[in-house]
Write a protein that holds these residues in place. Structure first.
Motif, short mmCIF file in Angstrom:
data_model
loop_
_atom_site.label_atom_id
_atom_site.label_comp_id
_atom_site.label_asym_id
_atom_site.label_seq_id
_atom_site.Cartn_x
_atom_site.Cartn_y
_atom_site.Cartn_z
N ALA A 93 1.02 -1.97 -42.14
CA ALA A 93 1.72 -0.73 -42.45
C ALA A 93 2.82 -0.44 -41.43
N PHE A 94 2.56 -0.76 -40.17
CA PHE A 94 3.55 -0.53 -39.12
C PHE A 94 4.73 -1.48 -39.26
N SER A 95 4.47 -2.70 -39.70
CA SER A 95 5.53 -3.72 -39.79
C SER A 95 6.59 -3.38 -40.83
N VAL A 96 6.26 -2.54 -41.81
CA VAL A 96 7.23 -2.21 -42.86
C VAL A 96 7.81 -0.81 -42.67
N ARG A 118 4.57 8.90 -41.20
CA ARG A 118 3.77 7.72 -41.52
C ARG A 118 3.32 7.01 -40.25
N MET A 119 4.18 7.02 -39.23
CA MET A 119 3.84 6.38 -37.96
C MET A 119 2.67 7.11 -37.30
N SER A 151 -4.99 6.30 -37.59
CA SER A 151 -5.92 5.38 -38.25
C SER A 151 -6.54 4.40 -37.26
N LEU A 152 -5.87 4.17 -36.13
CA LEU A 152 -6.42 3.26 -35.12
C LEU A 152 -7.65 3.83 -34.43
N LYS A 192 3.02 -0.02 -29.19
CA LYS A 192 4.24 -0.19 -29.97
C LYS A 192 4.61 1.10 -30.69
N ILE A 193 3.59 1.81 -31.18
CA ILE A 193 3.83 3.08 -31.87
C ILE A 193 4.24 4.14 -30.86
#
Length: 262
Positions: free
Chosen positions: A88-91, A99-100, A106-107, A173-174
């Motif tokens: 989901a993060f890659s797109v 969304r981020m 969710s992690l 990364k987020i």
């Protein structure tokens, strides 16, 4: 309302609270006495011994199945949740902040499952080794089973660590401001220092909530160990272990609170 009325009301409130605490202590004392009497009756009738034999048999045949199934299931679900969040993060685009945040939240699921997996892995591994000793297998078969269990324990721990580290790296990364690596011995310190005020407040509130709940849990576990000491001849060691953990937790909280107040 006059000052005398307020003073009288305050005295009444204090009296009610004292009576409430006294009633709770009395009920707990009666409950403890009742559990002790029941345990004594069960022991005299042989119910305790029969129950111990049933639990021992269930453990011998159940733990060797429960241990790998539970650990593999927790690791599998954690890995799936991580892969789902990574894809989901890659797109994502740079302007898709909502969304981020959802992906970052969710992690928390794999992080929670991995922590549970670590605790259950240590516990079930110890139970597994104990139950194998009680089994009817020959010594050579027991040795092979114990070796296989040890290999599984090590491999599962490595997989757990790898998944946990990947979750941390994705979270970094987020949140580019986050610092720390699970390979660092002071990871928790770096992670806390790199968190913003809102994230720190969440950690502090969660930590205090855990402290309060653990206090109640310690009371319950202590009573269980006390009953087990007399009913199942578990000895005093479980009570000592619980008391040590309880003392350390309380002492650290009080000392740290006093230090921060200065």
């Amino acid at each position: 309302m006059s000052k005398d009325d307020k003073r009288n009301k305050k005295k009444v409130n204090v009296t009610v609270k004292v009576i409430r605490i006294a009633i709770i202590m009395f009920v707990c004392g009666i409950a403890g006495y009742g559990c002790g009497r029941i345990a004594g009756i069960f022991k005299n009738k042989g119910i305790i011994e029969n129950l111990a034999d049933v639990l021992k048999t269930a453990a011998v045949y159940g733990i060797p199945i429960i241990y790998p199934v539970v650990i593999i299931a927790l690791l599998g679900i954690s890995f799936y949740k991580y892969i789902k969040a990574k894809r989901a993060f890659s797109v994502l685009t740079d302007d898709d902040e909502d969304r981020m945040l959802d992906i970052d939240h969710s992690l928390s699921v794999p992080n929670m499952l991995l922590n549970l997996c670590l605790i259950l892995s240590l516990t079930l591994f110890s139970l597994f080794m104990e139950t194998i000793e009680l089994s009817v297998f020959s010594d050579s078969i027991k040795g092979i089973i114990m070796l296989a269990a040890s290999v599984f324990f090590i491999i599962s721990y490595i997989v757990l660590f790898v998944i946990a580290r990947q979750c941390v790296e994705l979270s970094k990364k987020i949140n580019p401001e986050k610092q720390g690596d699970l390979l660092d011995l002071n990871f928790n310190k770096k992670w806390e220092e790199s968190s913003d005020e809102a994230q720190k407040l969440i950690m502090y509130k969660a930590g205090f909530k855990a402290y309060k709940v653990t206090n109640y849990a310690m009371m319950g576990v202590y009573l269980i160990c006390l009953v087990a000491q007399f009913a199942f001849h578990a000895g005093v060691m479980p009570i000592i272990v619980v008391s040590i953990i309880w003392l350390i937790m309380t002492a650290v909280f009080c000392i740290e609170s006093a230090r921060l107040e200065k």
